[in-house]
Design an enzyme around this catalytic site. Structure first.
Site, short mmCIF file in Angstrom:
data_model
loop_
_atom_site.label_atom_id
_atom_site.label_comp_id
_atom_site.label_asym_id
_atom_site.label_seq_id
_atom_site.Cartn_x
_atom_site.Cartn_y
_atom_site.Cartn_z
N TYR A 172 -11.36 56.06 32.66
CA TYR A 172 -10.54 56.62 31.56
C TYR A 172 -11.28 56.52 30.22
O TYR A 172 -11.35 57.50 29.48
CB TYR A 172 -9.22 55.84 31.52
CG TYR A 172 -8.22 56.32 30.50
CD1 TYR A 172 -7.40 57.42 30.75
CD2 TYR A 172 -8.06 55.64 29.29
CE1 TYR A 172 -6.46 57.84 29.81
CE2 TYR A 172 -7.13 56.05 28.35
CZ TYR A 172 -6.33 57.16 28.62
OH TYR A 172 -5.40 57.56 27.68
N LYS A 203 -12.54 59.57 27.78
CA LYS A 203 -12.05 59.69 26.39
C LYS A 203 -13.22 59.61 25.40
O LYS A 203 -13.17 60.23 24.34
CB LYS A 203 -11.01 58.61 26.11
CG LYS A 203 -9.72 58.76 26.94
CD LYS A 203 -9.03 60.07 26.66
CE LYS A 203 -7.70 60.22 27.39
NZ LYS A 203 -7.05 61.50 27.12
P1 NAD Z 1 2.28 61.25 30.16
O1 NAD Z 1 1.82 60.81 31.50
O2 NAD Z 1 3.61 60.81 29.67
O3 NAD Z 1 2.21 62.84 30.05
C1 NAD Z 1 1.07 63.56 30.45
C2 NAD Z 1 1.51 64.95 30.88
O4 NAD Z 1 0.32 65.66 31.30
C3 NAD Z 1 2.47 64.94 32.07
O5 NAD Z 1 3.56 65.80 31.81
C4 NAD Z 1 1.60 65.46 33.22
O6 NAD Z 1 2.33 66.16 34.22
C5 NAD Z 1 0.64 66.37 32.48
N1 NAD Z 1 -0.58 66.64 33.25
C6 NAD Z 1 -1.30 65.76 34.01
N2 NAD Z 1 -2.32 66.39 34.58
C7 NAD Z 1 -2.28 67.69 34.18
C8 NAD Z 1 -3.07 68.83 34.46
N3 NAD Z 1 -4.13 68.77 35.27
N4 NAD Z 1 -2.72 70.02 33.90
C9 NAD Z 1 -1.64 70.09 33.08
N5 NAD Z 1 -0.86 69.04 32.79
C10 NAD Z 1 -1.16 67.86 33.35
O7 NAD Z 1 1.11 60.79 29.15
P2 NAD Z 1 1.15 60.55 27.56
O8 NAD Z 1 1.26 59.09 27.34
O9 NAD Z 1 2.09 61.48 26.92
O10 NAD Z 1 -0.36 60.94 27.23
C11 NAD Z 1 -0.72 62.20 26.68
C12 NAD Z 1 -2.20 62.15 26.29
O11 NAD Z 1 -2.41 61.10 25.35
C13 NAD Z 1 -3.14 61.85 27.47
O12 NAD Z 1 -4.34 62.56 27.32
C14 NAD Z 1 -3.40 60.36 27.33
O13 NAD Z 1 -4.61 59.98 27.92
C15 NAD Z 1 -3.43 60.23 25.83
N6 NAD Z 1 -3.19 58.87 25.36
C16 NAD Z 1 -2.03 58.23 25.61
C17 NAD Z 1 -1.83 56.93 25.16
C18 NAD Z 1 -0.56 56.15 25.40
O14 NAD Z 1 -0.53 54.98 25.04
N7 NAD Z 1 0.47 56.75 25.97
C19 NAD Z 1 -2.85 56.30 24.43
C20 NAD Z 1 -4.03 56.97 24.19
C21 NAD Z 1 -4.19 58.28 24.64
#
Ligand code: NAD
Length: 248
Positions: A156, A160
């Site tokens: 991951y 990133k």
């Molecule tokens: P989440 O799991 O709640 O939502 C992610 C969404 O992406 C889901 O609806 C999923 O179905 C969709 N998805 C997954 N694979 C996909 C694909 N191949 N094509 C289209 N859609 C797809 O995650 P989140 O926490 O909302 O995270 C959103 C972004 O933010 C991600 O890139 C994650 O890595 C990043 N992020 C999150 C956090 C955190 O603490 N939540 C921290 C840093 C970065």
């Protein structure tokens, strides 16, 4: 006039979590929103309704961001339906955490494909439209662990970190055409992705955060509004942390 009025935004992985908050915030600021997720389900349907209820256009698409062909078809459909693409948010992302010793090759490859290659796919698909318009804002959802690394998340974190290199390169390639590209590095944001973690792990994270709380998806969405709008017209190639000071 609202900050994003008249703009069309494309957001990947937006049925829930951070993507959903971005879609709603963009709509509340006047943008028309096309969003994708792996499936068009009841979450996508309800988001579409919420967006339309704000007096702008909202449409959900089932499209796998990790497929170049699907991404090109998705963007073509959006341009036919909405007429332009002004903002792209490469938000879709997943985790497959494990120590390297136990990490499978499949879990490494899948994370690279979904978290890193998706940004290549969508950016490639929108770039010809943005180049013709001579404007656009691309926002890549990185993470604080893309900068700091994190034990148990080598796949991951690498994906990133890759997004940061991609962001800076695209900013240099497309800057002369007024197309900007920036990354956001969220810290610990409360979504279904982080709700999977144990109470103990979550407490461990929040204890280390100067603001002493996890972030909300709206905290991230607010910065997306800034980066998507003309408010950030002289900002490109940057990584903006939204992490409550976790990285200080
Ligand atoms: P989440 O799991 O709640 O939502 C992610 C969404 O992406 C889901 O609806 C999923 O179905 C969709 N998805 C997954 N694979 C996909 C694909 N191949 N094509 C289209 N859609 C797809 O995650 P989140 O926490 O909302 O995270 C959103 C972004 O933010 C991600 O890139 C994650 O890595 C990043 N992020 C999150 C956090 C955190 O603490 N939540 C921290 C840093 C970065």
């Amino acid at each position: 006039m609202k900050i994003l009025e008249g703009k069309t935004a494309v957001i990947t992985g937006a049925s829930r979590g951070i993507g959903r908050a971005i879609a709603l915030k963009f709509a509340s600021e006047g943008a028309n929103v096309a969003f994708s997720d792996l499936r068009y389900d009841e979450l996508a349907e309800s988001l579409e309704k919420e967006i339309s209820g704000m007096g702008v256009k909202g449409k959900g698409y089932a499209s796998d961001a990790s497929s170049l062909q699907a991404s090109e078809e998705f963007v073509k459909e959006v341009v036919n339906e909405f007429g332009s693409v002004d903002i792209l948010v490469n938000n879709a992302g997943i985790t497959r955490d494990n120590l390297l010793m136990r990490m499978s090759e499949d879990d490494w490859d899948l994370i690279m494909k979904v978290n890193l290659k998706s940004a290549f796919n969508l950016t490639k698909a929108v770039q010809s439209f943005m180049l013709k318009q001579r404007s656009g804002s691309i926002i890549n959802m990185s993470s604080v662990v893309g900068v700091s690394g994190n034990a148990g998340q080598s796949n991951y974190s690498a994906s990133k970190a890759g997004l940061i290199g991609f962001t800076k390169s695209i900013a240099q390639e497309l800057g002369s055409r007024s197309i900007r590209c920036n990354a956001i590095a969220p810290g610990f944001i409360i979504t279904e992705m982080t709700e999977k973690l144990s109470e103990e792990v979550r407490k461990g994270w929040t204890d280390k955060i100067p603001l002493k709380r996890g972030g909300t998806p709206e905290d991230v969405a607010n910065v997306c509004v800034f980066l998507g709008s003309e408010l950030s017209s002289y900002v490109t190639g940057q990584v903006i942390s939204v992490c409550g000071g976790m990285n200080t």
